[in-house]
Scaffold this motif. Structure first.
Motif, PDB file in Angstrom:
ATOM      1  N   HIS A   1     -24.742  22.555  15.655  1.00 26.32           N
ATOM      2  CA  HIS A   1     -25.284  22.797  16.991  1.00 26.32           C
ATOM      3  C   HIS A   1     -25.008  21.613  17.915  1.00 26.32           C
ATOM      4  CE1 HIS A   1     -27.077  26.353  15.482  1.00 26.32           C
ATOM      5  NE2 HIS A   1     -28.151  25.821  14.943  1.00 26.32           N
TER       6      HIS A   1
ATOM      7  N   THR B   1     -22.495  34.325  21.922  1.00 28.68           N
ATOM      8  CA  THR B   1     -23.122  33.505  20.888  1.00 28.68           C
ATOM      9  C   THR B   1     -22.966  32.025  21.225  1.00 28.68           C
ATOM     10  OG1 THR B   1     -22.510  35.197  19.273  1.00 28.68           O
ATOM     11  CG2 THR B   1     -23.221  33.070  18.401  1.00 28.68           C
ATOM     12  N   THR B   2     -21.810  31.666  21.760  1.00 27.33           N
ATOM     13  CA  THR B   2     -21.562  30.271  22.138  1.00 27.33           C
ATOM     14  C   THR B   2     -22.351  29.889  23.382  1.00 27.33           C
ATOM     15  OG1 THR B   2     -19.309  30.711  21.371  1.00 27.33           O
ATOM     16  CG2 THR B   2     -19.707  28.569  22.371  1.00 27.33           C
TER      17      THR B   2
ATOM     18  N   GLN C   1     -15.829  28.086  21.554  1.00 27.32           N
ATOM     19  CA  GLN C   1     -15.991  29.344  20.808  1.00 27.32           C
ATOM     20  C   GLN C   1     -14.976  29.425  19.664  1.00 27.32           C
ATOM     21  OE1 GLN C   1     -14.999  32.828  23.066  1.00 27.32           O
ATOM     22  NE2 GLN C   1     -15.407  34.245  21.375  1.00 27.32           N
TER      23      GLN C   1
ATOM     24  N   LEU D   1     -15.775  26.962  16.828  1.00 24.34           N
ATOM     25  CA  LEU D   1     -16.931  27.379  16.031  1.00 24.34           C
ATOM     26  C   LEU D   1     -16.663  28.661  15.249  1.00 24.34           C
ATOM     27  CD1 LEU D   1     -19.842  26.732  18.569  1.00 24.34           C
ATOM     28  CD2 LEU D   1     -19.230  25.344  16.590  1.00 24.34           C
TER      29      LEU D   1
ATOM     30  N   HIS E   1     -16.889  31.785  16.612  1.00 26.16           N
ATOM     31  CA  HIS E   1     -17.760  32.859  17.078  1.00 26.16           C
ATOM     32  C   HIS E   1     -16.924  34.065  17.509  1.00 26.16           C
ATOM     33  CE1 HIS E   1     -21.231  29.873  18.142  1.00 26.16           C
ATOM     34  NE2 HIS E   1     -21.231  30.232  16.866  1.00 26.16           N
TER      35      HIS E   1
ATOM     36  N   ASP F   1     -18.092  36.471  19.452  1.00 26.69           N
ATOM     37  CA  ASP F   1     -18.518  36.807  20.808  1.00 26.69           C
ATOM     38  C   ASP F   1     -18.869  35.526  21.550  1.00 26.69           C
ATOM     39  OD1 ASP F   1     -19.589  37.819  23.124  1.00 26.69           O
ATOM     40  OD2 ASP F   1     -20.892  39.283  22.139  1.00 26.69           O
TER      41      ASP F   1
END
Length: 337
Positions: free
Chosen positions: A288, A315-316, A305, A308, A310, A312
């Motif tokens: 995080h 979510t980021t 994004q 990470l 992700h 979608d």
């Protein structure tokens, strides 16, 4: 024709339900953690209903069990949803019973929580209170944004020093991605690989050195599990028996697994306590913090994004709500007095 009473019964024994479920999960290459979790939920479901067979039960029993988890046990929404996923797998995949009512069972909604994020000063203090392999893993998690298990499952071949990148294999959702390799970790990681190689060569000399390979690679490439490229970057200091049988021989082999996640989690907790950080700190908090600090540094949210992994961008987007802007960048009227 029935067998004679004096003749031995040569009919193959049908595996019990939970054993059938285990075989089914392994055939489809589910992870050991998922296998253990699904089997545990199926076992709890059966015990809750006084050891009745799932084929004899229906929607009422499933709803009663899920309600028991939420009301009596007060489990989190994610835990309740995991139990439902396990029962879905049991009925649809193992028993071959398509139960449309199971889709209609109320699924607990996960509350949208803001992630715990450390300030750069808190991250620095936390890492200063860590040392050894656990300290290097914590630095890697913060420097790359990887999840804990992604970092522990890192293979030698997936660290690209020349290109300054780390390849994350089979991350969440079974997806591969590429993330950044911090310059400050190049020398420490090279030193770690030297230690891991010495350990691997000693295992080979002792008649061991076979690492667990993903999927059926061990069958396709018989000696790949001995090669240096497939070894763990962070091997465990001790060898242990693999709970799953080898794909080629069917035997349980003594292997060197990667470092256990519990050891890293414990080291992070102790370092946070020593650093006097008044926040709940886990290894995932470093992920995080990685995302939030990149956004604060002005990096594009699409870039974050991808790093990470992700699916979608929404979510980021949650990290934009915890950026260091002092209450969404609003000047408090008290400060204007």
């Amino acid at each position: 024709m029935a067998a004679h009473p004096d003749e031995p019964d040569t009919a193959p024994r049908q595996p019990k339900l939970l054993e059938r479920m285990r075989i089914h999960l392994r055939t489809r290459h589910y992870s050991l953690r998922t296998e253990e979790s699904y089997l545990d939920w199926a076992r709890r479901f059966i015990l809750y209903h006084n050891k009745r067979h799932p084929q004899e039960m229906g929607a009422a029993e499933v709803e009663a069990f899920l309600s028991h988890l939420a009301v009596d046990r007060q489990v989190s929404a994610s835990t309740q949803n995991q139990a439902k996923a396990a029962l879905l797998y049991l009925y649809r995949q193992v028993l071959g019973i398509d139960l449309p009512w199971l889709d209609e069972v109320v699924q607990a909604r996960r509350p949208r929580r803001l992630p715990v994020v450390l300030t750069p000063a808190e991250v620095r203090s936390l890492l200063q209170h860590m040392q050894g392999t656990a300290g290097l893993i914590a630095e890697l998690l913060y420097g790359t944004g990887m999840r804990l298990m992604e970092g522990l499952r890192l293979r030698v071949k997936d660290v690209e020093f020349a290109r300054r990148e780390v390849v994350v294999r089979e991350g969440k959702g079974g997806k591969d991605r590429i993330t950044v390799l911090p310059e400050n970790l190049i020398i420490p990681l090279q030193t770690q690989l030297q230690k891991a190689r010495a350990l691997h060569e000693k295992d080979l000399a002792d008649g061991f050195g076979r690492v667990l390979l993903p999927g059926a690679l061990g069958v396709k490439y018989p000696n790949a599990d001995k090669s240096w490229a497939w070894q763990w970057v962070f091997p465990s200091p001790v060898r242990s028996m693999d709970p799953r049988p080898d794909a080629r021989t069917g035997e349980h082999l003594e292997r060197r697994h990667h470092v256990y996640p519990e050891s890293v989690q414990r080291a992070v907790r102790e370092a946070a306590r020593a650093a006097r950080i008044a926040k709940p700190v886990t290894p995932h908090v470093l992920r995080h913090s990685f995302a939030t600090h990149l956004l604060q540094a002005g990096y594009d949210i699409r870039t974050v994004q991808e790093l990470l992994g992700h699916a979608d961008v929404n979510t980021t987007m949650i990290y934009t709500h915890v950026m260091n802007k002092g209450g969404r960048g609003v000047l408090s009227p008290l400060d204007a007095l």
